[in-house]
Every structure is written in structure tokens, then in C-alpha cells.
Design a protein around this motif. Sequence first.
Motif, PDB file in Angstrom:
ATOM      1  N   LEU A  56       6.255  -0.554  -2.439  1.00 39.32           N
ATOM      2  CA  LEU A  56       5.861   0.001  -1.141  1.00 39.32           C
ATOM      3  C   LEU A  56       7.052   0.274  -0.231  1.00 39.32           C
ATOM      4  N   ARG A  63       2.540   6.218  -9.924  1.00 36.80           N
ATOM      5  CA  ARG A  63       1.301   6.966  -9.682  1.00 36.80           C
ATOM      6  C   ARG A  63       1.244   8.212 -10.573  1.00 36.80           C
ATOM      7  N   LEU A  74      -6.442   1.974  -4.542  1.00 36.03           N
ATOM      8  CA  LEU A  74      -6.101   2.108  -3.129  1.00 36.03           C
ATOM      9  C   LEU A  74      -5.130   3.269  -2.930  1.00 36.03           C
ATOM     10  N   GLY A  84      -2.858   6.079  -1.270  1.00 33.95           N
ATOM     11  CA  GLY A  84      -2.134   6.057  -0.003  1.00 33.95           C
ATOM     12  C   GLY A  84      -1.743   4.664   0.434  1.00 33.95           C
ATOM     13  N   LEU A  85      -1.692   3.724  -0.493  1.00 33.63           N
ATOM     14  CA  LEU A  85      -1.352   2.333  -0.155  1.00 33.63           C
ATOM     15  C   LEU A  85       0.008   2.275   0.542  1.00 33.63           C
ATOM     16  N   HIS A  86       0.071   1.520   1.646  1.00 32.55           N
ATOM     17  CA  HIS A  86       1.324   1.390   2.383  1.00 32.55           C
ATOM     18  C   HIS A  86       1.316   0.093   3.180  1.00 32.55           C
ATOM     19  N   VAL A 112      -1.492  -4.726   4.109  1.00 35.32           N
ATOM     20  CA  VAL A 112      -1.420  -3.335   3.639  1.00 35.32           C
ATOM     21  C   VAL A 112      -2.607  -2.550   4.171  1.00 35.32           C
ATOM     22  N   TRP A 172      -4.611   1.593   3.477  1.00 31.90           N
ATOM     23  CA  TRP A 172      -4.760   2.688   2.519  1.00 31.90           C
ATOM     24  C   TRP A 172      -5.754   3.685   3.088  1.00 31.90           C
ATOM     25  N   ARG A 173      -5.884   4.809   2.446  1.00 31.40           N
ATOM     26  CA  ARG A 173      -6.887   5.779   2.891  1.00 31.40           C
ATOM     27  C   ARG A 173      -8.128   5.645   2.018  1.00 31.40           C
TER      28      ARG A 173
END
Length: 410
Positions: free
Chosen positions: A250, A260, A366, A368-370, A394, A396-397
Motif C-alpha cells: 500500500l 493486481r 477490496l 482501490g484498497l489504500h 484501510v 476501499w471503494r
Amino acid sequence: MTADPATQARAFPFAVEGLRLDPLYDRLRREEPVLRVRLPFGEQAWLVTRYQDAKFVLVDQRFSREAMHGRDVPRSMPYNSTTGIVTMDPPQHSRVRTLVARAFTQRRAEALRPRTIEVAESLLDDLVAAGPVQDLVAGYSLPLTNTVISEVLGIPRDDQDQFREWSDLALSSAVSPERSEEVAGQMWDYLEGLLRRRRTERTDDVLGAMVTKGEADLSEPELIMLAMTVLVAGYETTASHIPNFAFVLLTNQDLLDALRGDPELMPAAVEELLRWVPLEAGAGLPRYATEDIEVGGVLIRAGEPVLVDPAAANHDPAAFGCPERVDFHRPENPHLAFSHGPHHCLGASVARMVLQVALDRLLARLPGLHLAVPAEELVWKTQQLIRGLTALPVAWRAATSPPKHPAPAR
């Protein structure tokens, strides 16, 4: 070269900050690869930092773990309660290890993969439902690892949280000797009762195998101590590596994008992260020279303890090209994250499988995990023998249809 035992010893462990190694290691590998160190407790020791020297010490049977007994061993904790298989030498070590090794083969690890995926998916379902910001340590890595290791051993579900608490306390440098002894006693009594039940209720787990196959070879105390060692070592190390690895991904978008884009990279990625991410805050248990032995040009006298720092060895440029770079396409990766030689980690195959599944499912479920907070605001453990995060928030979208496919097999 014969070194003067009175040589000024450096304080050890060196500076520990997140997952970065102290830059001092680079100079030591070049100029002083075998040096005297002084830990917070116990006698002084020699520290080995080069890869080839580390492998030599880990394999050569003139370096003894068993010789620890009765010594004021160099350590980070005020007490020395380490016993069991980790302090044995061959042939006794081989006799005990052979018993439990049957439960941790590559085949056994792969047989556990579907159940591990099931547990990971269930935990991620809970995270998604609870969203939008969740802690991967409390909500994912700890319960996933605790469930898998407990089921491998045969710990009943209702008792798994208690074992997680005991494991945390067993590896904390902040626990008093009295409390440590109390925790060890509680674990001992519990496992003694569980093994007793296994003699009448046969089960297909490690504890069941230990009873059915080991009673002729192992004493009751050996069985209990072996179970305690497998539980504590297997749980805490893997549970810490999951958020450690996630943190690396991340905070390095190119690595995250690579995984990904090609999930088949996962096994190689896990190996490289095992090499790059330091796990121990120090250098583990010492080995004592049973005779005068030269290591890295330094004469180690009989009776002197030697510490091997696997993280330093794993960053040795003589063994790994550009060791400071995380490279998922590294052609060869004979890292020492699981040690080497007789004391190579028993549960390495299971740990690899859990790490692969944990990261694969996390990235798949998840999008867009950030990180939900700036990286500099994350808090790292300071009173544990294992490096790791206290929490990893974390976000995510939302995904309309989460993919459900198995992690790539190792």
C-alpha cells in the motif's frame, strides 16, 4: 583472525524503525561482519550479518542450541524461559521434529488452502459490511491466522481467542517474569487436558497425530512443549507478516499494481516480501560454539554464543542483487526468513499458503484498497520480539460483485 573478547561490544538490537533496517548493517557487512554485541540482558555474543556466514552457523552442528541450558543467554527479555524443540540439537531434535513435520508438509498445506480461503472470505465479508474504514490487524490478519493455526493444531473454536491472548503475552518483552510464568502454566495445563482428551477422542489434527504417533517416542512434557512452540511461533509470525506485507504494497503503488495485474505473481511476491521484510526485532536465539571455530575471519572460542541476524543476511548484496529493492521477478530467492538447516521453520509451507491466500483475497475483494491514515501516523510495536503494526486502518471503494476465485497454488 583472533578477536579480543574484551573488544567494545555494540548495543543490540540496532535502531528499529518500522520495517527498515538500520543503515549500520551495510557498513558492518563490509567492515565488521562478525562483531561483539551486548543485548539488554545476558552475556555478550557474536553477531553474524553476512549471508554465507549465517548459513554456515545455521548448518554446522558445532554450534549448539542445547548448550543454552544453564547459561545467561543474550536476550531482549529479562527472563529466559525458552525450552522445547527450539533448544534441542540432533539427534534428539530430529526425533521430536520428525513427529510434527508430518503435519506440515507441502501437501498438507495445500489441503488446508480451501478452508483458509473460506475463512479469509468470511472475514472480508464482515469488513465490507462494517466499512468504510477498517483495521486489517484486528479484523483480518489476527483472526485469520488464529483460526487456521488453531484448526491445524486442533484447538476448539471456543478456546481460540484465549490462545491468541496467551501467544501475544508469550512474545511481549513488557511482561514480567511472574506473569510470563503464569501464562506458560495456564497454556501447559490447558494443553495437558486437551492431549488427555485426544487419547480417547481421536482427531485428524496435529494434537491428534502427536498422541497417536508420538506417545512411544515423546514424553508428556515433550508433547506439551512441542504443542506450545508450534502454536506461539506459528501464530504470531504469520499474523504480523500479513499487515507488514500489506503495508509494503500500500506504500508502493508499482508493487500493488503488479500484483493486481498478474495474480499469478503471488507466490513469488510472498517469497520476495519474506526476504525483504524483517520480522524479528533482534536476532533470535543464540547458538553456542562447542569448539573453537572461525567464522568470517573471526575466531569464535568454545563456549561463546553466536547470533544470526536473518534480516541482515537477506539484505546481503553478495547473495541478492540490489537487495534494497523489492523485486517480484527475482530469479533466485534462497532467503533465510524461515531459517536454514536443522531448525528450518516447521510450518513454512503452511505460513506461505496463508500469506498467499491472505494477500490474494485482500486485493481481489477490496478494489482501490489504500491506507486510511498517513503512513507516518501508523504505530509500530515496541514491546514485542516481532516487528509489526499495532493497527492498519484501510479504506476501499465499493464493489458490486466481488470476485470469488482461489488464490494461485504455490
